[in-house]
Design an enzyme around this catalytic site. Structure first.
Site, PDB file in Angstrom:
ATOM      1  N   ARG A 178      37.160  49.810  38.208  1.00 24.15           N
ATOM      2  CA  ARG A 178      37.333  49.684  39.642  1.00 24.15           C
ATOM      3  C   ARG A 178      38.645  50.350  39.985  1.00 24.15           C
ATOM      4  NH1 ARG A 178      38.836  44.301  42.954  1.00 24.15           N
ATOM      5  NH2 ARG A 178      40.938  44.993  42.288  1.00 24.15           N
ATOM      6  N   TYR A 189      46.018  45.120  48.827  1.00 20.74           N
ATOM      7  CA  TYR A 189      45.083  44.444  47.940  1.00 20.74           C
ATOM      8  C   TYR A 189      44.782  45.279  46.694  1.00 20.74           C
ATOM      9  CZ  TYR A 189      41.070  43.251  45.493  1.00 20.74           C
ATOM     10  OH  TYR A 189      40.257  42.966  44.442  1.00 20.74           O
ATOM     11  N   ASP A 239      36.654  48.644  45.867  1.00 23.55           N
ATOM     12  CA  ASP A 239      36.505  47.424  46.665  1.00 23.55           C
ATOM     13  C   ASP A 239      37.149  47.621  48.034  1.00 23.55           C
ATOM     14  OD1 ASP A 239      37.017  43.903  45.745  1.00 23.55           O
ATOM     15  OD2 ASP A 239      36.318  44.846  47.604  1.00 23.55           O
ATOM     16  N   HIS A 244      37.131  45.421  50.258  1.00 28.18           N
ATOM     17  CA  HIS A 244      37.697  44.092  50.522  1.00 28.18           C
ATOM     18  C   HIS A 244      37.593  43.684  51.983  1.00 28.18           C
ATOM     19  CE1 HIS A 244      40.199  40.715  48.958  1.00 28.18           C
ATOM     20  NE2 HIS A 244      39.605  41.097  47.850  1.00 28.18           N
ATOM     21  N   GLU A 298      32.264  48.192  47.346  1.00 23.97           N
ATOM     22  CA  GLU A 298      32.159  46.729  47.467  1.00 23.97           C
ATOM     23  C   GLU A 298      32.787  46.236  48.771  1.00 23.97           C
ATOM     24  OE1 GLU A 298      34.042  44.815  44.203  1.00 23.97           O
ATOM     25  OE2 GLU A 298      34.056  42.855  45.171  1.00 23.97           O
ATOM     26  N   GLU A 338      30.888  38.238  47.081  1.00 23.95           N
ATOM     27  CA  GLU A 338      31.791  37.339  46.343  1.00 23.95           C
ATOM     28  C   GLU A 338      32.284  36.176  47.196  1.00 23.95           C
ATOM     29  OE1 GLU A 338      34.858  40.217  45.316  1.00 23.95           O
ATOM     30  OE2 GLU A 338      36.251  38.987  46.426  1.00 23.95           O
ATOM     31  N   ARG A 394      27.062  40.209  44.389  1.00 25.44           N
ATOM     32  CA  ARG A 394      28.432  40.059  43.875  1.00 25.44           C
ATOM     33  C   ARG A 394      28.847  38.601  43.642  1.00 25.44           C
ATOM     34  NH1 ARG A 394      31.862  41.630  41.179  1.00 25.44           N
ATOM     35  NH2 ARG A 394      33.770  41.716  42.385  1.00 25.44           N
ATOM     36  N   GLU A 411      32.074  42.213  36.210  1.00 26.04           N
ATOM     37  CA  GLU A 411      33.525  42.378  36.406  1.00 26.04           C
ATOM     38  C   GLU A 411      34.268  41.648  35.298  1.00 26.04           C
ATOM     39  OE1 GLU A 411      34.858  40.811  40.104  1.00 26.04           O
ATOM     40  OE2 GLU A 411      36.833  41.709  39.944  1.00 26.04           O
ATOM     41  N   TRP A 441      41.765  40.129  54.759  1.00 26.00           N
ATOM     42  CA  TRP A 441      42.608  40.501  53.617  1.00 26.00           C
ATOM     43  C   TRP A 441      41.769  41.098  52.510  1.00 26.00           C
ATOM     44  CZ3 TRP A 441      42.523  38.400  48.558  1.00 26.00           C
ATOM     45  CH2 TRP A 441      43.522  38.963  47.731  1.00 26.00           C
TER      46      TRP A 441
HETATM   47  C1  CS2 Z   1      38.267  40.825  44.307  1.00 24.28           C
HETATM   48  C2  CS2 Z   1      38.736  39.458  43.935  1.00 24.28           C
HETATM   49  O1  CS2 Z   1      37.620  41.019  42.071  1.00 24.28           O
HETATM   50  C3  CS2 Z   1      37.330  41.343  43.233  1.00 24.28           C
HETATM   51  O2  CS2 Z   1      36.353  42.010  43.562  1.00 24.28           O
HETATM   52  O3  CS2 Z   1      37.658  40.908  45.556  1.00 24.28           O
HETATM   53  O4  CS2 Z   1      39.689  39.612  42.938  1.00 24.28           O
HETATM   54  C4  CS2 Z   1      39.320  38.644  45.065  1.00 24.28           C
HETATM   55  O5  CS2 Z   1      40.375  39.344  45.667  1.00 24.28           O
HETATM   56  C5  CS2 Z   1      39.819  37.341  44.481  1.00 24.28           C
HETATM   57  O6  CS2 Z   1      38.756  36.726  43.804  1.00 24.28           O
HETATM   58  C6  CS2 Z   1      40.339  36.424  45.563  1.00 24.28           C
HETATM   59  O7  CS2 Z   1      40.712  35.210  44.983  1.00 24.28           O
HETATM   60 MG    MG Z   2      35.929  42.069  45.557  1.00 26.07          MG
END
Ligand code: CS2
Ligand code: MG
Length: 408
Positions: free
Chosen positions: A147, A159, A216, A218, A242, A268, A289, A345, A408
């Site tokens: 990633r 991030y 990602d 995000h 993602e 996620e 995810r 992941e 975020w």
């Molecule tokens: C992120 C996560 O791994 C990922 O894809 O989106 O690390 C996410 O930021 C964290 O799980 C938040 O606690």
């Molecule tokens: Mg993520």
């Protein structure tokens, strides 16, 4: 046999984890991950204050009935706290059932469908040189997928990029022990949209076409921004983009699909199959995810992934360091058994965490295997756990340059 005791263990070996311990009347112990990054104690109290007493005396073998009892019996259903609590109970009961059968859990899920579980690492860098070094390092470790997250010129800490600096393996921990309020980060989508396609172009030039590149977003783009981004990066053949846009607005992904064939991964922050219903039935995503820990456990994840399989959608189970080794092991057993596996992941946990959680999964040339210990294959050392006291930590709050709160 029946459930004799239910204990909630909160420990913080480098980061906070919540783990459920279920012990049967015959002394068999099952473990479940209940970690919800930034809201850990909500799940811990849901388990200790509301679920523990109703589990005592139940038949530990009635996993489906227990799942339905906790889901429908709550009345106030769904949501990250409820589904993480149910997930922990479910994982622990599957751990017990597989231990009683003397088999690794994947054998109870249909046996192995592959020899190993392809994983992706988190490569990041504040600038391209640091990012390139990180990718090189992971390739030398045998990873076939990375990633890619990188700084955006003009923006500060963002991030996915470790403040600890570049490196093949660093502990990027997004939750900050920032006292009584979250740390804040700033963001500008326009600078991001203008910067990233060039980064992927340079990665393809340097590393060729074989490397699987994931990215990602995000949750930060609007639907049309995400459509533009997915179109702009199409020549660089991402394995997936993602969280291009906040996934709960499921129909927004129709717009992305109209403009690009870049594969999409979402989920996620979801916690039930209902969060995916439109995304899956309209084939608006390519990868699911969710983490086992946040989506009601193994029972629920298996049903979700079987539903996704009907539409040609594959797994991409969430596996950051804020999913504990127990939750990671549960993912690996599912990954090994299901047919529609996509990728897993893998952010390696740090040494302190591995002092508390004894794991049996192994890494070899870019692939993980859950191991063949009976159960999930992870045991928690309660004495070691007691040495790491919980410390409140928050995920950052993100703001646009004009101060507007943003995803975020
Ligand atoms: C992120 C996560 O791994 C990922 O894809 O989106 O690390 C996410 O930021 C964290 O799980 C938040 O606690
Ligand atoms: Mg993520």
């Amino acid at each position: 046999m029946s459930i004799a005791s239910v204990d909630v263990i909160v420990t913080s070996p480098g980061r906070n984890f919540v783990t459920l311990k279920i012990t049967t009347s015959d002394g068999i112990v099952g473990w479940g991950d209940a970690t919800l990054n930034g809201r850990e104690l909500s799940v811990a109290s849901y388990l200790s204050e509301h679920l523990a007493s109703m589990l005592i005396g139940r038949d530990e073998d009635r996993i489906e009935d227990t799942w339905q009892y906790l889901y429908r019996g709550a009345y106030w259903r769904r949501g990250p706290v409820t589904m993480a609590a149910i997930a922990a109970v479910d994982m622990a009961l599957w751990d017990i059932k597989a231990k009683k059968a003397g088999m690794p859990l994947y054998q109870l899920l249909g046996g192995a469908s592959r020899d190993g579980v392809r994983v992706y690492a988190h490569a990041s860098g504040t600038d391209f040189e640091a990012l390139s070094n990180a990718i090189t390092g992971y390739r030398e470790l045998g990873f076939t997928a990375v990633r890619v997250q990188t700084g955006v010129p003009g923006l500060g800490q963002i991030y996915g990029v470790s403040a600890a600096g570049p490196g093949v393996r660093y502990d990027y921990e997004p939750a900050k022990r920032s006292g009584d309020r979250p740390a804040e980060e700033t963001w500008d989508t326009r600078q991001y949209l203008n910067h990233m396609p060039g980064v992927f172009s340079k990665i393809r030039e340097e590393f060729g076409t074989d490397l699987r590149i994931l990215h990602d977003g995000h949750h930060r783009m609007s639907p049309i921004e995400a459509a533009r981004f997915a179109k702009d990066v199409e020549p660089y053949d991402l394995f997936w983009l993602e969280d291009a846009t906040p996934g709960e607005d499921q129909t927004a992904l129709r717009l992305i699909r109209q403009h690009s064939t870049t594969p999409l991964a979402i989920g996620e922050v979801f916690n039930t199959v209902y969060d995916y219903q439109t995304l899956i039935t309209e084939r608006l995503i390519d990868y699911v995810r969710s983490a086992v820990t946040h989506t009601g456990g193994i029972t629920a994840m298996k049903k979700l992934l079987d539903f996704a399989a009907i539409y040609g959608i594959r797994s991409g189970i969430h596996g950051p360091t804020d999913i504990s080794p127990v939750g990671m092991a549960a993912a690996l057993h599912l990954d090994l058994a299901i047919h529609n596996f996509g990728i897993q992941e893998y952010m390696p946990h740090n040494e302190q965490t591995l002092e508390v959680f004894q794991t049996s999964f192994t890494f070899d040339k870019g692939f993980l295997h859950p191991g063949d210990q009976p159960g999930l294959g992870v045991e928690l050392d309660e004495q070691a756990a007691g040495a790491f006291e919980y410390t409140k930590a928050y995920l950052p709050v993100n703001r646009l340059l004009d101060g507007t709160v943003h995803d975020w």
